[in-house]
Design a protein around this motif. Structure first.
Motif, PDB file in Angstrom:
ATOM      1  N   LEU A   1      -2.824   9.032  38.010  1.00  0.00           N
ATOM      2  CA  LEU A   1      -2.641  10.431  38.387  1.00  0.00           C
ATOM      3  C   LEU A   1      -3.037  10.640  39.843  1.00  0.00           C
ATOM      4  O   LEU A   1      -2.330  11.320  40.603  1.00  0.00           O
ATOM      5  CB  LEU A   1      -3.475  11.337  37.475  1.00  0.00           C
ATOM      6  N   ASN A   2      -4.154  10.040  40.257  1.00  0.00           N
ATOM      7  CA  ASN A   2      -4.598  10.166  41.652  1.00  0.00           C
ATOM      8  C   ASN A   2      -3.610   9.509  42.607  1.00  0.00           C
ATOM      9  O   ASN A   2      -3.356  10.028  43.702  1.00  0.00           O
ATOM     10  CB  ASN A   2      -5.999   9.568  41.824  1.00  0.00           C
TER      11      ASN A   2
ATOM     12  N   ARG B   1      -7.412   4.295  33.480  1.00  0.00           N
ATOM     13  CA  ARG B   1      -6.149   3.885  34.095  1.00  0.00           C
ATOM     14  C   ARG B   1      -5.245   5.099  34.341  1.00  0.00           C
ATOM     15  O   ARG B   1      -4.601   5.218  35.379  1.00  0.00           O
ATOM     16  CB  ARG B   1      -5.445   2.856  33.200  1.00  0.00           C
ATOM     17  N   LYS B   2      -5.238   6.015  33.376  1.00  0.00           N
ATOM     18  CA  LYS B   2      -4.428   7.221  33.515  1.00  0.00           C
ATOM     19  C   LYS B   2      -4.916   8.074  34.678  1.00  0.00           C
ATOM     20  O   LYS B   2      -4.117   8.626  35.453  1.00  0.00           O
ATOM     21  CB  LYS B   2      -4.483   8.030  32.206  1.00  0.00           C
TER      22      LYS B   2
ATOM     23  N   LEU C   1       2.492  12.357  46.309  1.00  0.00           N
ATOM     24  CA  LEU C   1       3.006  13.710  46.501  1.00  0.00           C
ATOM     25  C   LEU C   1       2.628  14.240  47.881  1.00  0.00           C
ATOM     26  O   LEU C   1       3.461  14.856  48.561  1.00  0.00           O
ATOM     27  CB  LEU C   1       2.467  14.636  45.402  1.00  0.00           C
ATOM     28  N   GLU C   2       1.399  14.027  48.316  1.00  0.00           N
ATOM     29  CA  GLU C   2       0.961  14.502  49.633  1.00  0.00           C
ATOM     30  C   GLU C   2       1.783  13.856  50.748  1.00  0.00           C
ATOM     31  O   GLU C   2       2.159  14.506  51.720  1.00  0.00           O
ATOM     32  CB  GLU C   2      -0.536  14.207  49.842  1.00  0.00           C
TER      33      GLU C   2
ATOM     34  N   MET D   1       1.683  15.462  34.265  1.00  0.00           N
ATOM     35  CA  MET D   1       2.352  14.161  34.409  1.00  0.00           C
ATOM     36  C   MET D   1       2.485  13.552  33.020  1.00  0.00           C
ATOM     37  O   MET D   1       1.511  13.504  32.264  1.00  0.00           O
ATOM     38  CB  MET D   1       1.524  13.247  35.324  1.00  0.00           C
ATOM     39  N   PHE D   2       3.688  13.126  32.665  1.00  0.00           N
ATOM     40  CA  PHE D   2       3.919  12.582  31.327  1.00  0.00           C
ATOM     41  C   PHE D   2       4.736  11.307  31.450  1.00  0.00           C
ATOM     42  O   PHE D   2       5.713  11.255  32.182  1.00  0.00           O
ATOM     43  CB  PHE D   2       4.698  13.577  30.459  1.00  0.00           C
TER      44      PHE D   2
END
Length: 711
Positions: free
Chosen positions: A16-17, A11-12, A23-24, A179-180
Motif C-alpha cells: 500500500l505504501n 506485506r499488504k 501515486l505521488e 486498494m483491492f
C-alpha cells in the motif's frame, strides 16, 4: 494473530505504501505536464494573435489578401491549440483520479506492469507510458474475467499474454482511499461502492466497474451490428456510450463527427449528455428519433410523444392495433405495394403533341419509365423525364421560331422597296403573332403535362393512411416513401449509429436508418421485457437478421442487473413471464407495499416518505405514476404542501431532487428511491411490463402504494 497473518498484513501495508509513493510520482508528472501545456497554450495563443495582427497591418488595404494569408498560416497553429486544450482537460480529470486499475502480465516482450486510467499519459522526454487509456486494446487485460492465459490486440496482431495479477484502486482528490487485489473480476467491493452511490454520480464512475461481459461488447469490431438485449440495470446505456468512446479512440480518423446516438426522449438525452464529455468525447450528435425525423421532414403537426404514450396506456384498442400493425414487417410490405401502385397508376402516360405533331410518343415515355431510368426513385424519374420532355418542347419551339424568322426574312427579301414600305408592318405583325401563338402552344402543352407532376409525398401518405392524425409511427413511413420515391438521403455522413431503448423501435425505423445513411455499423441496445408499446410477433430489435439481411449481426444477452438491490429485482421479476433478471448480490431494504384508499391520505404518506428518504441522504427521489393524469393530480396536491418537480412534458431538464412523473418519461432513467403509485387492480400475478419498467427505476429503495384510480 499468528505469524503468517502478521506477515500477510505487513506485506499488504508495504505494498500500500509503495502504491501511494507511485501515486505521488504520477501526480507530480501530471502537475509538471499541466504546467508545460499551459505554457505551450500561452505561446500558441500569442503566436495566433501576432499572426492576425501582422496580417491585418501588412494587408490592411486588401481584405481578400488578409483572409487568404490568415487561412494558410494560422490553421496548423489553431489545430495545435485544440490538441493542447483537449490534453489540459484530460490532465485536469486525471489530477483527481489518475488511474483505477493495474495489471501485471507476461508476454513475448517480457514482464509488464500497466496502470489503467480514464485517459492515457506518456512522459514527454522518453515516450514511456505512465497511464494507459482504458480504451486502448491492451487495457482489455484489466477487464478480462480471470487471471491466466489470454490475448490482446496489438499493431502486430493478436499477442498471447499471461495475466499474473490485477489490482484496483479507489483514488479521490489525489488521495488513495482503497486498494483491492482481484483474482477473478472487477472487485465486488469497488462495484458495490459505485453501485451504492447516488444515481447522478454512478454514471460518471462506471468506467472503473465495467464487467468482463460488458467489456467484450464494448470492444466488438467496428464494422458489425452489435445487438444487446439486456435486463433493466444491466448497463446497456453504459455499454453503448463507452463503445462510442472506444470506437472514437481507436478509429478517430474514420468516425470523428460521424456518430449518431438516438435515445428515447429529451429527458433521457439530457440525463446522459455529460457522459461522453467526461470520457473526453465531444462532437457526437445525440438526439431522439422523433427530432431526427422531424428535422428531415420539416414537419410540426405530429402528435406529441406525451399524447402518443397516453393513448398507448389508455383504452383506445383501435389505436393500439394501429401501432402493432405499423411496427410489423407486414406494414413495410404494404408500403411497398403502395409504391408499386403509384408506379403503375400515378402517371397516365400520353403522347406529347406540338400543335398536331407528336414530338414525344407515349411508348417512348413508357420506355424511359420502365427501362432507361428504372433504377431511379419514381419521383426523381418523373422529374428527369419531365425535363427531357421540356427539352424536346423547347427544341420544337426553337425550330418553329427559326422557320417563322426564315419565312419572314425570305418574304422581305423578295419585296420591292415600294412593296416593303406598304407590307413591312403587316409582315412584322404576322411574325410576332405567329411567335406569340407558338409560345401559347408551349404553355398549353406544359399545362396539359399535369399527368407527369409528382404529388406531395405527405399528401399521398395521408390518403394511404385514411387521413388519420399523424403520429410518431407515421414519421418512419413518410421518410420511407421519400427515400423510395424521391431518393432522400441524410445530409451528413454517418459511420456509426447507436440506438438506445431500441425495444420500442419498429421494423421500419431500422430500415429507414439504414437506407438514409447507408450505415452498417450499429450498436443497438434495449430490453425486450421493457417494451410497453403494442406489437405482434417478435420485437424487431431481436429479429434484425430478417429485417436487414445484409448486416453482420452479433447478438448479446445480458441477464444480470447492476442497478437495483436484490430485493427490488426479486420484486420486479414477478411481472415477467419469461427470462428473469438476475440481481447482483447487493442487499438492501425490503420492498414496502402499502394499501391506501384515500387520495389525500396517499399524498400525506408520499410526502412523509419523501421527507424520511431525504433525511437518509438520498439525492434523487421519484414518484412514478402510470400516466399524465395521475401525475398532474398528485403533483399539484403534493406541491401545495411541499416542493416537488412535476415532469409533465418532454423538454423539462432533470438532474436530481424530488420529482413526480409518468412511467414513459421514466424509461431509461434511474433514481435512488422510487415511490410507485399502483392504480391497476388484479394484475399482480400476470405479466405487466409497464410495472416491470416502473419498479426497476429504483437503485436502493422501492415503495409501492396500491390505490384505486386517482380522480
Amino acid at each position: 494473530m499468528d505469524n503468517s497473518e502478521l506477515e500477510k498484513e505487513l506485506r499488504k501495508e508495504i505494498e500500500l505504501n509503495l502504491e501511494k509513493e507511485k501515486l505521488e510520482v504520477v501526480l507530480d508528472e501530471i502537475k509538471s505536464q499541466t504546467l508545460s501545456f499551459i505554457d505551450k497554450r500561452k505561446e500558441v495563443t500569442q503566436y495566433i494573435v501576432n499572426l492576425r495582427k501582422n496580417a491585418i497591418d501588412e494587408y490592411k488595404d486588401d481584405e481578400d489578401k488578409v483572409a487568404e494569408y490568415f487561412d494558410h498560416e494560422a490553421f496548423a497553429k489553431e489545430e495545435y491549440y485544440k490538441l493542447i486544450d483537449r490534453k489540459l482537460k484530460e490532465l485536469t480529470i486525471l489530477s483527481s483520479s489518475p488511474y483505477f486499475g493495474k495489471v501485471n502480465f507476461e508476454d513475448k516482450f517480457g514482464d509488464e506492469t500497466i496502470y489503467i486510467g480514464r485517459f492515457g499519459m506518456t512522459k514527454e522526454e522518453d515516450y514511456e507510458p505512465v497511464i494507459i487509456d482504458w480504451r486502448s486494446p491492451i487495457s482489455s487485460l484489466f477487464y478480462a474475467g480471470k487471471l491466466g492465459k489470454t490475448t490482446y490486440k496489438a499493431p502486430i496482431g493478436e499477442v498471447e499474454a499471461d495475466i499474473l495479477s490485477k489490482r484496483q484502486f479507489v483514488i479521490k482528490r489525489g488521495k488513495m482511499t482503497g486498494m483491492f487485489d482481484s483474482d477473478i473480476d472487477v472487485k465486488d467491493e469497488i462495484l458495490q461502492m459505485v453501485l451504492s452511490k447516488s444515481a447522478v454520480d454512478k454514471l460518471k464512475d462506471i468506467v472503473m466497474t465495467i464487467q468482463a461481459e460488458q467489456d467484450t461488447i464494448i470492444r466488438q469490431p467496428r464494422t458489425q451490428a452489435t445487438i444487446v438485449d439486456g435486463a433493466a440495470g444491466s448497463g446497456k446505456t453504459t455499454i453503448a456510450l463507452h463503445r462510442v468512446a472506444y470506437l472514437l479512440y481507436n478509429y478517430r480518423n474514420i468516425l470523428q463527427d460521424k456518430v449518431l446516438i438516438l435515445g428515447p426522449n429529451s429527458i433521457f438525452m439530457d440525463y446522459i449528455s455529460m457522459v461522453l464529455p467526461t470520457l473526453g468525447e465531444v462532437g457526437v450528435k445525440q438526439t431522439t428519433f422523433r427530432d431526427f425525423a422531424m428535422e428531415l421532414l420539416e414537419l410540426d403537426n405530429i402528435m406529441s410523444f406525451k399524447d402518443y404514450m397516453e393513448k398507448v396506456l389508455g383504452e383506445n384498442e383501435e389505436f393500439k392495433e394501429d401501432i402493432a400493425y405499423k411496427h410489423s414487417l407486414d406494414y413495410c410490405k404494404q408500403l411497398d405495394n403502395f409504391i408499386k401502385e403509384l408506379e403503375y397508376q400515378q402517371f397516365k402516360i400520353e403522347d406529347v403533341k406540338f400543335y398536331d405533331r407528336v414530338i414525344v410518343e407515349s411508348n417512348e415515355i413508357n420506355q424511359m419509365f420502365k427501362e432507361h431510368f428504372k433504377d431511379m426513385p419514381l419521383f426523381r424519374r418523373s422529374k428527369k423525364i419531365k425535363r427531357i420532355i421540356y427539352s424536346k418542347i423547347r427544341d420544337e419551339r426553337d425550330n418553329i421560331v427559326r422557320e417563322i424568322k426564315r419565312e419572314y426574312e425570305e418574304a422581305i427579301k423578295n419585296l420591292s422597296e415600294t412593296e416593303l414600305k406598304i407590307q413591312r408592318n403587316h409582315l412584322e405583325f404576322v411574325r410576332r403573332n405567329r411567335i406569340r401563338e407558338t409560345i401559347q402552344e408551349v404553355i398549353r402543352i406544359k399545362t396539359n403535362l399535369g399527368w407527369i407532376a409528382n404529388p406531395d409525398v405527405i399528401q399521398a401518405y395521408n390518403r394511404f393512411n385514411n387521413e388519420k392524425t399523424l403520429t410518431y409511427d407515421d414519421l418512419s413511413a413518410i421518410i420511407y416513401l421519400k427515400i423510395k420515391l424521391e431518393g432522400l438521403k441524410y445530409k451528413k455522413e454517418i459511420k456509426h449509429i447507436v440506438i438506445d431503448e431500441a425495444q420500442d423501435y419498429s421494423a421500419l425505423q431500422f430500415i429507414i436508418l439504414k437506407e438514409l445513411t447507408g450505415c452498417k455499423s450499429l450498436t443497438v441496445v434495449g430490453d425486450s421485457n421493457q417494451r410497453i408499446t403494442p406489437i405482434k410477433g417478435l420485437v424487431p430489435m431481436t429479429d434484425l437478421e430478417n429485417i436487414l439481411s445484409d448486416l453482420d449481426i452479433h447478438k448479446f444477452k445480458l441477464s444480470r442487473s447492476y442497478r437495483s438491490t436484490k430485493e427490488i429485482i426479486d420484486y420486479a421479476n414477478k411481472y415477467l413471464k419469461g427470462d428473469k433478471t438476475i440481481p447482483l448480490v447487493r442487499n438492501g431494504e425490503e420492498v414496502v407495499e402499502k394499501q391506501v384508499n384515500d387520495v389525500n391520505n396517499l399524498v400525506d404518506k408520499l410526502i412523509d416518505n419523501i421527507i424520511k428518504l431525504k433525511e437518509k441522504g438520498y439525492e434523487s427521489i421519484a414518484v412514478v405514476c402510470k400516466d399524465l393524469k395521475e401525475t398532474e393530480i398528485l403533483g399539484n396536491l403534493i406541491k401545495s404542501k411541499t416542493h416537488i418537480k412535476v415532469i409533465n412534458r418532454e423538454d423539462i431538464i432533470y438532474s436530481s431532487g424530488e420529482v413526480i412523473l409518468p412511467s414513459y418519461f421514466a424509461k431509461g432513467l434511474e433514481f435512488d428511491c422510487v415511490l410507485l403509485v399502483d392504480t391497476d387492480e388484479n394484475l399482480d400475478n400476470k405479466e405487466n411490463k409497464l410495472k416491470y419498467v416502473m419498479t426497476t427505476r429504483a437503485l436502493h429503495e422501492l415503495y409501492v402504494y396500491k390505490t384505486s384510480s386517482i380522480k
